[in-house]
Structures are given as C-alpha cells and as structure tokens.
Design a protein around this motif. Sequence first.
Motif, PDB file in Angstrom:
ATOM      1  N   ALA A  86       7.283  -1.915  19.087  1.00 40.47           N
ATOM      2  CA  ALA A  86       8.122  -2.810  19.877  1.00 40.47           C
ATOM      3  C   ALA A  86       8.473  -4.046  19.050  1.00 40.47           C
ATOM      4  O   ALA A  86       7.751  -4.417  18.118  1.00 40.47           O
ATOM      5  N   GLN A 119       5.212  -5.048  16.976  1.00 34.33           N
ATOM      6  CA  GLN A 119       3.919  -4.728  17.571  1.00 34.33           C
ATOM      7  C   GLN A 119       3.778  -3.222  17.674  1.00 34.33           C
ATOM      8  O   GLN A 119       4.691  -2.534  18.143  1.00 34.33           O
ATOM      9  N   TYR A 123       1.670  -0.002  19.352  1.00 34.13           N
ATOM     10  CA  TYR A 123       0.830   0.298  20.518  1.00 34.13           C
ATOM     11  C   TYR A 123       0.304   1.710  20.353  1.00 34.13           C
ATOM     12  O   TYR A 123       1.005   2.690  20.501  1.00 34.13           O
ATOM     13  N   ASN A 124      -0.963   1.787  19.998  1.00 36.69           N
ATOM     14  CA  ASN A 124      -1.614   3.067  19.795  1.00 36.69           C
ATOM     15  C   ASN A 124      -1.990   3.667  21.132  1.00 36.69           C
ATOM     16  O   ASN A 124      -2.474   2.965  22.010  1.00 36.69           O
ATOM     17  N   ASN A 125      -1.757   4.941  21.266  1.00 38.30           N
ATOM     18  CA  ASN A 125      -1.946   5.567  22.560  1.00 38.30           C
ATOM     19  C   ASN A 125      -3.419   5.652  22.948  1.00 38.30           C
ATOM     20  O   ASN A 125      -3.795   5.289  24.051  1.00 38.30           O
ATOM     21  N   TRP A 126      -4.274   6.170  22.003  1.00 37.34           N
ATOM     22  CA  TRP A 126      -5.686   6.319  22.360  1.00 37.34           C
ATOM     23  C   TRP A 126      -6.573   6.215  21.127  1.00 37.34           C
ATOM     24  O   TRP A 126      -6.326   6.902  20.144  1.00 37.34           O
ATOM     25  N   PRO A 153      -6.597   2.772  23.433  1.00 39.21           N
ATOM     26  CA  PRO A 153      -5.537   1.753  23.538  1.00 39.21           C
ATOM     27  C   PRO A 153      -5.828   0.539  22.674  1.00 39.21           C
ATOM     28  O   PRO A 153      -6.860  -0.111  22.820  1.00 39.21           O
ATOM     29  N   THR A 154      -4.945   0.296  21.726  1.00 40.25           N
ATOM     30  CA  THR A 154      -5.015  -0.907  20.910  1.00 40.25           C
ATOM     31  C   THR A 154      -3.594  -1.399  20.672  1.00 40.25           C
ATOM     32  O   THR A 154      -2.663  -0.609  20.635  1.00 40.25           O
ATOM     33  N   TRP A 155      -3.467  -2.698  20.512  1.00 39.63           N
ATOM     34  CA  TRP A 155      -2.161  -3.292  20.285  1.00 39.63           C
ATOM     35  C   TRP A 155      -2.296  -4.290  19.140  1.00 39.63           C
ATOM     36  O   TRP A 155      -3.202  -5.129  19.154  1.00 39.63           O
ATOM     37  N   PHE A 193      -0.064  -6.951  16.456  1.00 39.61           N
ATOM     38  CA  PHE A 193       1.186  -7.636  16.160  1.00 39.61           C
ATOM     39  C   PHE A 193       1.315  -7.903  14.664  1.00 39.61           C
ATOM     40  O   PHE A 193       0.311  -8.113  13.966  1.00 39.61           O
TER      41      PHE A 193
END
Lengths: 120, 109
Positions: free
Chosen positions: B34, B89, B91-94, B96-98, B100
């Motif tokens: 994103a 950014q 966004y990892n699916n599993w 969950p981590t985000w 930037f």
Amino acid sequence: QLQLQESGPGLVKPSETLSLTCTVSGGSISSSSYYWGWIRQPPGKGLEWIGSIYYSGSTYYNPSLKSRVTISVDTSKNQFSLKLSSVTAADTAVYYCAITAMAGAWFDPWGQGTLVTVSS
Amino acid sequence: EIVMTQSPATLSVSPGERATLSCRASQSVSSNLAWYQQKPGQAPRLLIYGASTRATGIPARFSGSGSGTEFTLTISSLQSEDFAVYYCQQYNNWPPTWTFGQGTKVEIK
C-alpha cells in the motif's frame, strides 16, 4: 462508515505505562471481522506498526515492542486499548489507531492521532 | 522481518511535472503493498492498495505498479496539494505483520 478517535494522557513519566484508548463509532467492534491496530510516529520520523488485535481477541505485536505491549478490546464500550510499559523518551510519538479489514490488508481508516510525550 | 526501503528520501519537483517514488522490499511481498500520503499534522491517507488499486476518491494522476520486491508510485502531474510525505507499507498475510518504509518527501522545486 467506521470512525476512530484516540484518547489518553498526553504526558507520561519515564518507566511508567502509557495507556491509550481508541473509540470506534459507526459500527460494532465485536461484530466486525476487522483487525484493530496501533501505529506510532515519533516527531519528524516515520511510521511504526505497534500491534493489532483481531475482533476475536487474537493479538499480533511488532517483535521489537512485543515484550512491552498489550492490546485489548472492550466490547461493552466499543473501544480497544494500548498499554506500553516501561516507557522512555524514545516512546514519545503521535499514536494512531487504525483498522485493517483482514490479515493481509492495508490500514484504512485511521484516527486523527494523539501526541504522547514521555518526560519527567 | 521484512524491511521496506524507499528512495529517494526527498524528491524536488516542479508543479505539473511527474514524480516517481520507489519502494523496495527485502523479500517478496507479492502485491501486498500500500501507499499512503501524509501532510503535516494529519494522519496518513490511503492512496493505493494491492500495489496498483487506487483507494476510493483518489485522483487518477496517482498510480502504483510493481510486484514482488520492487514497487513504484507515480504522480503524473503534480498539483500543489500533492506536496507531502509518501510511505509504502507491506502487509503480510500470515502471521499478520505490517511494515512501513521510511518515507519520501515530495517538495516544491
């Protein structure tokens, strides 16, 4: 449309626990399959994800902060909260709450943010 | 941990010109990327998700591209309201981590 609003003390003493609340309006925190998250931004610096909680109560934390962070949900008040223990000046930041619709998703919407200063 | 690196740190552009911002991931994030715009004193605003899909209400002059580890945000013709800081950014699916990137400031030349 979901809206978020952060609240909490703007000044915290070193070594104490920072506590913030995010109030959700426009929907129920317990009936929506969202991840409710916290992000922070030190003055003049970039964004750092702190952690997120799934509506079921499962939590996910940034490994660099995990030992000091607790995120919880209060369904009766339609709020979720952040606690960060043993704070230092390095924890001075604008703290945002935000939503992701699923694990693999972006943050939207965000709250307006609240500045927390760590100082004696 | 996935590290996101943005370049350049600052981009000086004249109004009406094109701006190209880069974001690199330390490992593949597929299209789980994103872009956000942040103006002083404001919360970040979602511009692009899925690497290339504009969020609701975002003008067509903003476009995103890329997949895997290399991503680009292009602003085709800079308007005065576009001068801001831009963050990518992942966004990892599993699990969950985000994460930037450190941001790119787009300033008036």
